[in-house]
Design an enzyme around this catalytic site. Structure first.
Site, PDB file in Angstrom:
ATOM      1  N   ASP A 216     -16.590  13.707  -4.193  1.00  0.00           N
ATOM      2  CA  ASP A 216     -18.034  13.853  -4.025  1.00  0.00           C
ATOM      3  C   ASP A 216     -18.704  12.478  -4.050  1.00  0.00           C
ATOM      4  O   ASP A 216     -18.257  11.593  -4.761  1.00  0.00           O
ATOM      5  CB  ASP A 216     -18.566  14.727  -5.163  1.00  0.00           C
ATOM      6  CG  ASP A 216     -19.938  15.277  -4.870  1.00  0.00           C
ATOM      7  OD1 ASP A 216     -20.416  15.096  -3.739  1.00  0.00           O
ATOM      8  OD2 ASP A 216     -20.531  15.892  -5.775  1.00  0.00           O
TER       9      ASP A 216
ATOM     10  N   HIS B 181     -18.560   9.185   5.085  1.00  0.00           N
ATOM     11  CA  HIS B 181     -17.396  10.072   5.090  1.00  0.00           C
ATOM     12  C   HIS B 181     -16.132   9.318   5.511  1.00  0.00           C
ATOM     13  O   HIS B 181     -15.051   9.584   4.992  1.00  0.00           O
ATOM     14  CB  HIS B 181     -17.632  11.263   6.014  1.00  0.00           C
ATOM     15  CG  HIS B 181     -18.668  12.223   5.490  1.00  0.00           C
ATOM     16  ND1 HIS B 181     -18.591  12.787   4.239  1.00  0.00           N
ATOM     17  CD2 HIS B 181     -19.809  12.722   6.036  1.00  0.00           C
ATOM     18  CE1 HIS B 181     -19.639  13.577   4.039  1.00  0.00           C
ATOM     19  NE2 HIS B 181     -20.390  13.556   5.119  1.00  0.00           N
TER      20      HIS B 181
ATOM     21  N   LEU C 103       5.726  14.010  -1.895  1.00  0.00           N
ATOM     22  CA  LEU C 103       4.361  14.266  -2.325  1.00  0.00           C
ATOM     23  C   LEU C 103       3.793  15.352  -1.423  1.00  0.00           C
ATOM     24  O   LEU C 103       3.851  15.252  -0.205  1.00  0.00           O
ATOM     25  CB  LEU C 103       3.508  12.994  -2.228  1.00  0.00           C
ATOM     26  CG  LEU C 103       2.090  13.104  -2.802  1.00  0.00           C
ATOM     27  CD1 LEU C 103       1.686  11.790  -3.444  1.00  0.00           C
ATOM     28  CD2 LEU C 103       1.061  13.500  -1.783  1.00  0.00           C
TER      29      LEU C 103
END
Lengths: 254, 283
Positions: free
Chosen positions: B34, B51, B148
């Protein structure tokens, strides 16, 4: 790059330093609190004055407050005082999340403690699980607080129950497309809970913020605010938490 | 900017990572990334640039997680509710995703070398068709990597995930693959797309879940920090892990499940892959 012993030593050192810092912070906050308030187990007139003084500045509506209660850390009197403060602050639903399972057993004790503290405070307190304990409302527009005690059984197991009932066709869940939407499941799940709005605020004490299985479906937009680091509950940190809640800005995805 | 950044860790940072990973490291960490728009506003650039900065931070974070030996990372990239944002911003975010997933396919050798498996969790049917094809390709191409696992919650909400799991289970009972008695906590947990995280980090000072991993956080350490996501550093991550090491509840024991349930879950997994293959072959 580093020998194992050296890494172990540095790791222990880091944690030791953090422990020290936290201890200093705890001592500091305790000293500060001692200065302004004496320990108490009753709601005093000054508590109510403090709330009424600050309340006009808390403009964001708070309908449903959940308190993560830990009977090992909080006394029944601590919890009862929060009910009265909420009553004064105009909060309509106060729920306790009983993580140890002891609060549900001691509900009567909590009830008596609330009644003892309530003397002289206008308003009405309703106990959702114990309707026979509820006092008489004399038709006046007195403010009412509804009290619920939830445990982990009301979380995931209730959702599981709901899915099972849909699978067994014991309830009808409409399905518009291939997969259920959140709204369709919500319509069924609502029937399995007392009619409560989704909580806007969860208060917890101590360093760890964890839901411990609190109502997973209902907490999507709930703010988690720490009341105190050392598990103490007093009017100052209660008001402080309401202020912090007031500052939270919900954007609803936008 | 590529998915996993090389050469983004200095000597000192690596030293700190080594020291912290001497202790218990969360086996699954989730991020609510956020603060991209607040970062953009602060630096007077448009929200789209914010972004992009956010994505760069994600690739750095992945490298740190690889170095820390964290095997599973989940990030909240786009909520179903985010479709309500302005058309311009939604389009911008979709373009960002297109760009990044295209980049991922170009850098596939590198990704496979790192051993990163990509899983996009969410209601994929809500995505634009070309993006759906791209993410499906990414999932198929990295399917067998195991170092991962990166879960990207896209067109996701926690309630929606539970509702989709409920659909699978109800259909399983209808098709006699499950009996109603088989439905329990564990089965629902394993039917969900995302597993339980041990640590959840939310940046930029907000203190709520915003409909992310509602079911999965019952035992999770929730860590809220004021730093904006594009300004998140390895030291913020290490602070979160030290907090985790101090406060985490003991890890949950693995629960065995019955053969019927396992079979049901295997079948569901097969069908999920078939669906993804279908998206790629005939969009």
């Amino acid at each position: 790059m580093l020998s194992w012993q050296l890494r172990q030593f540095l790791f222990a050192l880091v944690h030791w330093v953090v422990n020290l810092l936290v201890a200093i912070q705890n001592v500091y906050s305790r000293l500060r609190i001692k200065k302004c308030i004496l320990p108490q187990d009753e709601v005093t007139k000054s508590d109510i004055r403090v709330i009424l003084k600050h309340l006009p500045r808390v403009t964001k509506k708070l309908k449903h407050l959940v308190i993560l209660a830990d009977t090992d850390k909080h006394s029944v009197s601590d919890l009862a005082r929060m009910v009265i403060w909420s009553l004064v602050a105009g909060i309509s639903y106060v729920s306790f999340y009983d993580s140890t399972g002891e609060l549900k057993e001691n509900e009567e004790k909590l009830f008596l403690e609330v009644e003892r503290n309530k003397k002289g405070v206008p308003g009405c307190i309703k106990w959702c699980r114990k309707p026979d304990l509820n006092g008489y409302t004399n038709g006046m527009q007195a403010h009412t607080v509804y009290i619920n005690i939830f445990s982990c059984e009301d979380g995931r197991p209730t959702v599981v129950q709901c899915i099972r009932q849909i699978a067994e066709d014991r309830v009808v869940c409409s399905r518009e497309s291939a997969e259920y939407t959140a709204q369709e499941i919500d319509n069924i799940l609502m029937l399995m809970y007392p009619s409560i709005p989704d909580p806007e605020l969860v208060l917890y004490t101590g360093p760890l913020c964890c839901t411990r299985g609190l109502l997973p479906w209902q907490i999507r937009l709930t703010e988690f605010i720490q009341l105190s680091l050392d598990h103490s509950i007093n009017i100052d940190n209660f008001i402080g938490a309401l202020y912090r809640y007031n500052k939270c800005d919900q954007r609803f995805g936008k | 900017m590529s998915w996993v950044r090389e050469n983004c860790v200095s000597f000192l940072e690596l030293l700190c990572i080594k020291v912290v990973k001497t202790g218990r490291v969360p086996q699954h960490i989730a991020f609510i990334m956020d603060g991209n728009r607040r970062f953009a506003k602060k630096n007077s650039v448009d929200s789209c640039a914010g972004h992009y900065k956010g994505f760069d931070k994600l690739s750095e974070t992945l490298k740190w997680c690889l170095d820390l030996g964290i095997p599973e990372v989940t990030v909240y990239a786009f909520s179903i509710e985010n479709f309500k944002r302005s058309k311009e911003e939604v389009d911008g975010l979709m373009d960002l995703a297109r760009d990044k997933f295209q980049r991922l396919m170009d850098e596939l050798d590198q990704i496979n070398e790192w051993g990163v498996r990509i899983h996009v969790a969410g209601r994929l049917s809500l995505l634009p068709e070309d993006l759906r094809v791209l993410v499906s390709k990414a999932m198929l191409a990295t399917r067998y990597n195991y170092k991962l696992r990166l879960n990207i919650a896209y067109a996701y909400t926690g309630r929606d995930e539970i509702s989709r799991a409920a659909t699978h289970i109800v259909d399983g009972v209808k098709n006699n693959e499950l009996s109603p008695q088989d439905i329990d906590d564990e089965l629902v947990s394993r039917t969900l797309e995302l597993g339980e995280a041990e640590l959840l980090v939310r940046t930029s000072g907000e203190v709520r879940l915003s409909d992310f991993m509602l079911w999965q956080v019952s035992n999770t350490v929730l860590y809220f920090t004021d730093v904006l996501w594009p300004e998140f550093t390895v030291y913020n991550l290490l602070a979160a892990i030290i907090h985790f090491q101090r406060n985490a509840p003991p890890p949950k024991a693995v629960v065995d499940i019955s053969e019927t349930k396992q079979e049901f879950l295997n079948k569901m997994e097969r069908q999920r892959w078939q669906q993804i293959e279908k998206y790629v072959s005939c969009p």
